[in-house]
Each structure stands twice: as structure tokens, then as C-alpha cells.
Design a protein around this motif. Structure first.
Motif, PDB file in Angstrom:
ATOM      1  N   UNK A 372       0.836  -1.205   0.000  1.00 28.47           N
ATOM      2  CA  UNK A 372       0.000   0.000   0.000  1.00 28.47           C
ATOM      3  C   UNK A 372       0.873   1.257   0.000  1.00 28.47           C
ATOM      4  N   UNK A 373       0.832   2.048  -1.092  1.00 32.40           N
ATOM      5  CA  UNK A 373       1.607   3.292  -1.142  1.00 32.40           C
ATOM      6  C   UNK A 373       1.185   4.236  -0.022  1.00 32.40           C
ATOM      7  N   UNK A 374       2.039   5.218   0.360  1.00 34.00           N
ATOM      8  CA  UNK A 374       3.171   5.697  -0.431  1.00 34.00           C
ATOM      9  C   UNK A 374       4.497   4.939  -0.275  1.00 34.00           C
ATOM     10  N   UNK A 375       4.742   4.226   0.832  1.00 34.40           N
ATOM     11  CA  UNK A 375       6.057   3.579   0.990  1.00 34.40           C
ATOM     12  C   UNK A 375       6.096   2.306   0.162  1.00 34.40           C
ATOM     13  N   UNK A 376       5.356   1.253   0.529  1.00 37.00           N
ATOM     14  CA  UNK A 376       5.137   0.049  -0.297  1.00 37.00           C
ATOM     15  C   UNK A 376       6.413  -0.436  -0.982  1.00 37.00           C
ATOM     16  N   UNK A 377       7.436  -0.759  -0.188  1.00 32.12           N
ATOM     17  CA  UNK A 377       8.752  -1.076  -0.752  1.00 32.12           C
ATOM     18  C   UNK A 377       8.714  -2.231  -1.738  1.00 32.12           C
ATOM     19  N   UNK A 378       7.941  -3.269  -1.434  1.00 36.90           N
ATOM     20  CA  UNK A 378       7.882  -4.445  -2.315  1.00 36.90           C
ATOM     21  C   UNK A 378       7.130  -4.110  -3.599  1.00 36.90           C
ATOM     22  N   UNK A 379       6.001  -3.413  -3.468  1.00 35.25           N
ATOM     23  CA  UNK A 379       5.223  -3.022  -4.643  1.00 35.25           C
ATOM     24  C   UNK A 379       6.045  -2.153  -5.579  1.00 35.25           C
ATOM     25  N   UNK A 380       6.773  -1.195  -5.036  1.00 36.20           N
ATOM     26  CA  UNK A 380       7.559  -0.284  -5.861  1.00 36.20           C
ATOM     27  C   UNK A 380       8.687  -1.022  -6.569  1.00 36.20           C
ATOM     28  N   UNK A 381       9.291  -2.014  -5.898  1.00 34.56           N
ATOM     29  CA  UNK A 381      10.328  -2.827  -6.544  1.00 34.56           C
ATOM     30  C   UNK A 381       9.750  -3.585  -7.734  1.00 34.56           C
ATOM     31  N   UNK A 382       8.565  -4.177  -7.543  1.00 37.58           N
ATOM     32  CA  UNK A 382       7.915  -4.905  -8.639  1.00 37.58           C
ATOM     33  C   UNK A 382       7.559  -3.962  -9.785  1.00 37.58           C
ATOM     34  N   UNK A 383       7.085  -2.756  -9.468  1.00 34.30           N
ATOM     35  CA  UNK A 383       6.749  -1.766 -10.499  1.00 34.30           C
ATOM     36  C   UNK A 383       7.979  -1.364 -11.295  1.00 34.30           C
ATOM     37  N   UNK A 384       9.107  -1.250 -10.599  1.00 34.97           N
ATOM     38  CA  UNK A 384      10.348  -0.883 -11.260  1.00 34.97           C
ATOM     39  C   UNK A 384      10.772  -1.958 -12.265  1.00 34.97           C
ATOM     40  N   UNK A 385      10.647  -3.218 -11.866  1.00 35.78           N
ATOM     41  CA  UNK A 385      11.015  -4.312 -12.764  1.00 35.78           C
ATOM     42  C   UNK A 385      10.066  -4.364 -13.963  1.00 35.78           C
ATOM     43  N   UNK A 386       8.762  -4.177 -13.704  1.00 37.90           N
ATOM     44  CA  UNK A 386       7.759  -4.260 -14.769  1.00 37.90           C
ATOM     45  C   UNK A 386       7.669  -2.987 -15.600  1.00 37.90           C
ATOM     46  N   UNK A 387       8.299  -1.905 -15.116  1.00 39.97           N
ATOM     47  CA  UNK A 387       8.191  -0.588 -15.740  1.00 39.97           C
ATOM     48  C   UNK A 387       6.726  -0.181 -15.857  1.00 39.97           C
ATOM     49  N   UNK A 388       6.032  -0.321 -14.730  1.00 38.75           N
ATOM     50  CA  UNK A 388       4.601  -0.044 -14.669  1.00 38.75           C
ATOM     51  C   UNK A 388       4.329   1.070 -13.675  1.00 38.75           C
TER      52      UNK A 388
END
Length: 427
Positions: A372-388
Motif C-alpha cells: 500500500x503506497x506511499x512507501x510500499x517497498x515491495x510493490x515499488x520494486x515490482x513496479x520498477x522491474x515491470x516498468x509499470x
């Protein structure tokens, strides 16, 4: 009053961009100086050193290292190939493979971020190539990786055990059933979504391919059996089990598979060392805060204040769930555990809630916080890999967050779910 000022100062420093560990240390030093004078600061370094050198904490860099070795030696690739042969014939099978591999990887590394980095770099591009929306690919990778926070061996569980003086081994055992329930529930949601949107079947079931990939992955499949079997069997402690994980991963990757990429391992080790350093600095700073709060008896005052409102354990657990879900929006799991757990443990003890049961509740709340953003460290890492885009992935992630919330409610209000194995094995 003092606790409110400390929390306000802490969040003000964090919003100014000060690292959490540094902010914790500054707030603690300021509070000690205000309450006890300049002379009391002479013990600051000693308290921080003592807090960061507790034996169970040695497990953290060891499990991170074991995960790095898995990535560098092709173990993850072999596990993905076996899972693909086993589940690829099901509609949406690649999403299920993603979840299954994440569950297995969690049994070695104990780190959700390491899980995303290891599996996401392989599976997210594969899912996009097969026609899955990149937001869904990132969401399923992120949510399944967060199961690492409750599937043993879990680094947040180790931190909680140290902070709450609870049995780390019992925490590990308590996480097994909720972790498996969460994993299979995520698979069910993936299957239903795949049927709804017509996502593909990966391959026709081929028993020969299953056998070939099984033989290739067999040595890797023994890793959790060796590590968790030794810990649960009482042969080694959780910390010694972490060292065993490193030795086993080195032997399987370097000797059996002979596929250890040293340059990749070096980069992974440097990244793991930085992650560990951040956690240890947090632990050291939290020790300073903990000593001050204990001397001022602030946790006991908080407990008495809550008990003046209600002494119903069900109501208190509901309050704790809401509180940790909010905290998880703004703090990483390690920081939340280190900052909050020492304050609320006296309250939990007074109302008779089992600290191991409460540990599972805390870890599940923080697993949701990783999504859950705004921190969401795992979600943001996955978004970075997916470029989403983070918000697009968050919308796709709602179903999976719903699963994690359902597991949280089950664990909170049906204690038999996490605690039956613990009672059977250790009590």
C-alpha cells in the motif's frame, strides 16, 4: 505527552527526508538530553552497540546471503522450470507459477524485497510476453513476495522475536498455515481472473517434462527441508539455521549445479550488505529509544490508558490492526516493528494475548503495508522491474490485498489457525 512529542518529531524528520534510523537516533538523544541532562548521553554508544549485537540478529544477513546465492547459482531458474512444467497446463498457470516460486523462495531468504528481485526479473518479463497486463504481472509478483513476511524463515519475525522477547522458532511454526492459506488463495484469485480475461495456458501437461525438471530441481527442493527441518526439529537454533542455509545453498549451487556466477554473487552480496546495514542501524537506534521509554515507563502508561477505554482482547486486537495498517502505509516493516512493538507489548501481555499470536498479526499487517503506497517497498520494486505505473499496479493489486486482509482477519480472530501447530509441537 512525551511519547506524542517524540512521534511528532520523528515523523517531521522523516518528512524532511532524514533516514528513519537517523531520525530515531536524533529523537532518542533529544529525549534523553531533555529528561536526564547532558551527562546521560555518555551511555548512548554503548546502548546502541548492545542493541545491535544480539545473537538472533545474526540470522538476518545469513538469510539474505542464502537468497543471493540462490539467485547467483541458477537455483531460482530451475525451480521456475519445474513449477512451469507442473502448473503450466492450468489457465493463468504462469501467475500460479509466480506465486508458487515466491512461496518457495520465501522459505530460504525470508525477505520479500529479495523475493521480488529474484523471481520478478525472470517471471514479470515472461508474463508480459505471454499477454498478461504488466500491471497484473507486477501485482501478483509483489503480493506473493510479501508472503515471505509470514512464511518461515522470516526476517520481520526475527526482528519481532528480538523486540518482544518471543520465541523465534514458534513464530516460524505459527506462520506455516497462514502462509500456505495465503499462497493458495492468491492462486485461486489468479485462476478466476485468468478465466475471466482469457489469459493463456502455458503448455500442455507433459509428464516427461515434469520428471526432467523435477530431477534438475531436486537438490534445490531439499533446501527448505534441510533448513526448516533442522530448526523445527530442535537440531539448530534459528540463527544457526541461517548459517546452515548459506552452507547448503553454496554446496547445492557451487558443487552440485556448478553454476555459481561470481560477478552476480558479488553484486548481490553488496546489495545484501547494504540492506543488512540499514536494518542493524535501525535496531541500534531503536535500542536507544527502547531504553528511554522503559525508564520513563511510557509503554506501561500507554497500556493503562488503553485499558481505561476497554479491556476486551477482541476490541484491542481490532485497534492494533487499524494502527499497524496505518503505520504500514508510512514505515518499512523493519522500522515499524522496531519502533512500535516494544511500546505495545506490555499492553498485549496485560490482556493475555499470546505474543506469538500477536507476532503473526503484526507481520501480516506489515505484509499488507508492503503493498500500500506511499512507501510500499515491495510493490515499488515490482513496479520498477515491470516498468509499470504504481497506481495502475495498485488497482490491479486490490484483489490480492483483499486476500491478505482475509487471512489477517482469520489469523486475528481464529487463533487456532496460526497456533495449533505451535501448541502441538512446543506446548
Amino acid at each position: 505527552m512525551i511519547l506524542g512529542v517524540m512521534l511528532s518529531g520523528l515523523f517531521a524528520l522523516i518528512l524532511m527526508g532524514v533516514p528513519i534510523a537517523v531520525a530515531l537516533g536524533l529523537v532518542a538523544v533529544g529525549a534523553i538530553w531533555y529528561s536526564d541532562g547532558f551527562d546521560a548521553l555518555v551511555n548512548v554508544a554503548l546502548v546502541m552497540y548492545d542493541g545491535a549485537t544480539k545473537f538472533p540478529l545474526l540470522a538476518i544477513p545469513m538469510f539474505v546471503l542464502a537468497g543471493a546465492i540462490m539467485n547467483a547459482s541458477g537455483i531460482s531458474r530451475r525451480l521456475i522450470a519445474f513449477a512451469s512444467a507442473l502448473l503450466g497446463f492450468i489457465r493463468g498457470g504462469l501467475a500460479m507459477i509466480n506465486i508458487g516460486v515466491s512461496m518457495f523462495f520465501a522459505e530460504i531468504s525470508g525477505s520479500a524485497v529479495a523475493d521480488v528481485a529474484a523471481t520478478g526479473s525472470i517471471l514479470i518479463p515472461a508474463m508480459k510476453k505471454r499477454g498478461y497486463p504488466k500491471a497484473f504481472a507486477a501485482a501478483v509478483t509483489s503480493s506473493s513476495a510479501s508472503l515471505a513476511i509470514i512464511i518461515p524463515p522470516s526476517i520481520p519475525m526475527i526482528l519481532y522475536g528480538v523486540m518482544a522477547d518471543a520465541s523465534i522458532v514458534q513464530l516460524f511454526v505459527a506462520g506455516i498455515v497462514p502462509g500456505v492459506l495465503g499462497g493458495f488463495s492468491l492462486m485461486l484469485i489468479s485462476y478466476l481472473l485468468a478465466r475471466h480475461y482469457g489469459w493463456p495456458v502455458e503448455e500442455i501437461f507433459n509428464l516427461r517434462r515434469v520428471w526432467v525438471t523435477f530431477k534438475e530441481a531436486l537438490a534445490a527442493l531439499f533446501l527448505p527441508i534441510i533448513i526448516l527441518g533442522s530448526i523445527f526439529g530442535g537440531v539448530v537454533t534459528a540463527t544457526e539455521g541461517a548459517g546452515l542455509a548459506v552452507v547448503a545453498a553454496l554446496f547445492i549451487g557451487g558443487v552440485i549445479y556448478r553454476d555459481l556466477n561470481l560477478s552476480f554473487l558479488r553484486a548481490a552480496l553488496l546489495d545484501g550488505a547494504m540492506q543488512t546495514a540499514v536494518v542493524m542501524l535501525l535496531v541500534a537506534a531503536s535500542a536507544l529509544v527502547g531504553v528511554y521509554l522503559t525508564e520513563q515507563q511510557l509503554p506501561q502508561q500507554l497500556a493503562q490508558w488503553v485499558l481505561s477505554i476497554t479491556d476486551n482482547p477482541v476490541a484491542i486486537l481490532a485497534m492494533m490492526n487499524v494502527f499497524f495498517l496505518i503505520i504500514g502505509l508510512f514505515l518499512h516493516s523493519a522500522a515499524a516493528i522496531i519502533l512500535v512493538v516494544p511500546v505495545v507489548v506490555p499492553l498485549i501481555s496485560l490482556v493475555g494475548i499470546d505474543p506469538v499470536h500477536f507476532g503473526l498479526i503484526v507481520c501480516l499487517n506489515l505484509a499488507i503495508g508492503q503493498q500500500t503506497p506511499p512507501v510500499a517497498s515491495v510493490l515499488i520494486t515490482a513496479c520498477s522491474i515491470a516498468r509499470a505505473n504504481v497506481w495502475e499496479v495498485s488497482k490491479a493489486n486490490i484483489w490480492f490485498i483483499g486476500v491478505l486482509l482475509a487471512v489477517l482477519m482469520l489469523v486475528t480472530y481464529v487463533p487456532a489457525v496460526p497456533m495449533t501447530l505451535v501448541e502441538w509441537l512446543y506446548r
